[in-house]
Enzyme design. Sequence first.
Site, PDB file in Angstrom:
ATOM      1  NE  ARG A   1      -3.953  -1.917  -0.276  1.00 21.56           N
ATOM      2  CZ  ARG A   1      -3.866  -2.770  -1.257  1.00 21.56           C
ATOM      3  NH1 ARG A   1      -2.590  -2.933  -1.815  1.00 21.56           N
ATOM      4  NH2 ARG A   1      -4.649  -3.720  -1.445  1.00 21.56           N
ATOM      5  CB  CYS A   2      -0.023   4.546  -0.993  1.00 23.42           C
ATOM      6  SG  CYS A   2       0.610   6.376  -1.215  1.00 23.42           S
ATOM      7  N   PRO A   3       2.687   4.422   0.801  1.00 24.30           N
ATOM      8  CG  PRO A   3       4.771   5.453   1.590  1.00 24.30           C
ATOM      9  CD  PRO A   3       3.618   4.768   2.104  1.00 24.30           C
ATOM     10  CD  GLU A   4       5.701  -0.627   2.480  1.00 29.52           C
ATOM     11  OE1 GLU A   4       5.346  -1.914   1.853  1.00 29.52           O
ATOM     12  OE2 GLU A   4       6.126  -0.596   3.494  1.00 29.52           O
TER      13      GLU A   4
ATOM     14  CG  ASP B   1      -2.267   0.953  -3.257  1.00 29.07           C
ATOM     15  OD1 ASP B   1      -3.349   1.469  -2.852  1.00 29.07           O
ATOM     16  OD2 ASP B   1      -1.328   1.698  -2.885  1.00 29.07           O
TER      17      ASP B   1
END
Lengths: 404, 79
Positions: free
Chosen positions: B14-17, B41
């Site tokens: 999930r953001c920011p990954e 995502d």
Amino acid sequence: MKFPIYLDYAATTPVEFEVMKEMMNYLTLEGEFGNPASRSHKFGWKAEEAVDIARNQIAELIHADSREIIFTSGATESNNLAIKGIAEFYKKKGNHIITCSTEHKATLDTCRYLENKGFDITYLNPLQNGTINIYELQEKIQKNTILVSIMHVNNEIGVIQDIHKISKICQSNNILFHVDAAQSIGKININLKQLKIDLMSFSAHKIYGPKGIGGLYIRRKPRVRLSAQIHGGGHEKGMRSGTLPVHQIVGMGIAYKIAKIKINSDFNYIKHLRNRLWNGIKNIEEIHLNSNFENTVPHILNVSFNYVEGESLIMALKNLAVSSGSACTSSSLEASYVLRSLGLKDELAHSSIRFSLGRFTTKEEIDYTIQLIHQSINRLRNLSPLWEMFKSGVDMNNVNWTHN
Amino acid sequence: MTVDNNVLDLRKLRCPEPIMLLRKKIREIKNGTTLLILSDDPSTIREIPQYCKFMHHKLLKINTKDTIYKFWIQKTHKM
């Protein structure tokens, strides 16, 4: 040779030229000055790329995943975030924290703050060599212990704690382990793939990076959770809000990249200089070594000169930039709490000098330092009635001092 | 469309990954290489095209109809 000679690398370091040069590219209109949180234009995306590169450079030095690195303003903030953040998040699980009495004030003061909030803090007393007693640590663990916080390398005496053994104890007791690595990162090898450490604080300015920037490693698997201490925007995965200082982060990244290349050569070079310094002064009468060479980093040499007052010695050594006690407390005239914890008498603790060497220290500077110390000690002792009494055979421990 | 054995699987992240890992991968591959990205995502539907636009890489094709989104990117900009 440039005077005064800088021998206070444990307090801070000058930035590498390459670090400064790279930082300049992230400040002006000609460079990438954008806010990395800006998603709607190139300036933001370019700035975020620079931050991401630096995050990876930092992660590579300590063998971590870049997603485990959170940027802070320095190791002091990282220690606060780690200890308070864990205490708040896991308070339902327990309220007991274990640390050591010789930790940096950033840890001790944070723990004192938590004590006032109802947390139970155990302060371990170190052994005479500065390391903690592993068996005492095991004994002090309770059912409600949630965190152990121990520094890797002590900033005053340079002693290296056995974080591998401590991590094993924490792991087997299902307790989180926080390490303050401000003085060890980039100086001794740290491999977080092999060490079971949950949180690790570090800084840039101790390894030739800029001041005002640091980081906190937060283990991803198994996931470590903590409560944010700075709110407002949800930057850094919500763990540390605030616009990222891109130029400082870039500088930190370059410093860590250089450290990865130079870690072994730096260590050997500084060890050689430290040995040269010690060999040049060890024959001075009534000199006491406060750093055990077997278990310390070579960057720090802490010695006490009996029958010489520390402040007078600092004044006499005005051509040397050295420290008596840690940088944060040297403004107070209280004897070093670290040295007192090791069992040093007040007089010896007061007459202690910390020489800390670095990448830019030269052989010529060390030779000058040796010569100056000999001259200064002789001169100060010739003026000292205590030295005269000692030399005439008076047992100084049994003198009955009376006050009229 | 040929993919030079380069698949970046960002599923379950999930953001920011996703963008963090995409940036890293793009830096590692050669200029001209095509990369297939898999993601689930929803933020990547917006973020990956923006990344390509502002970082000057070619977004060759997108498929966001399925539950697993697919993006084909060609690295065209020297980092």
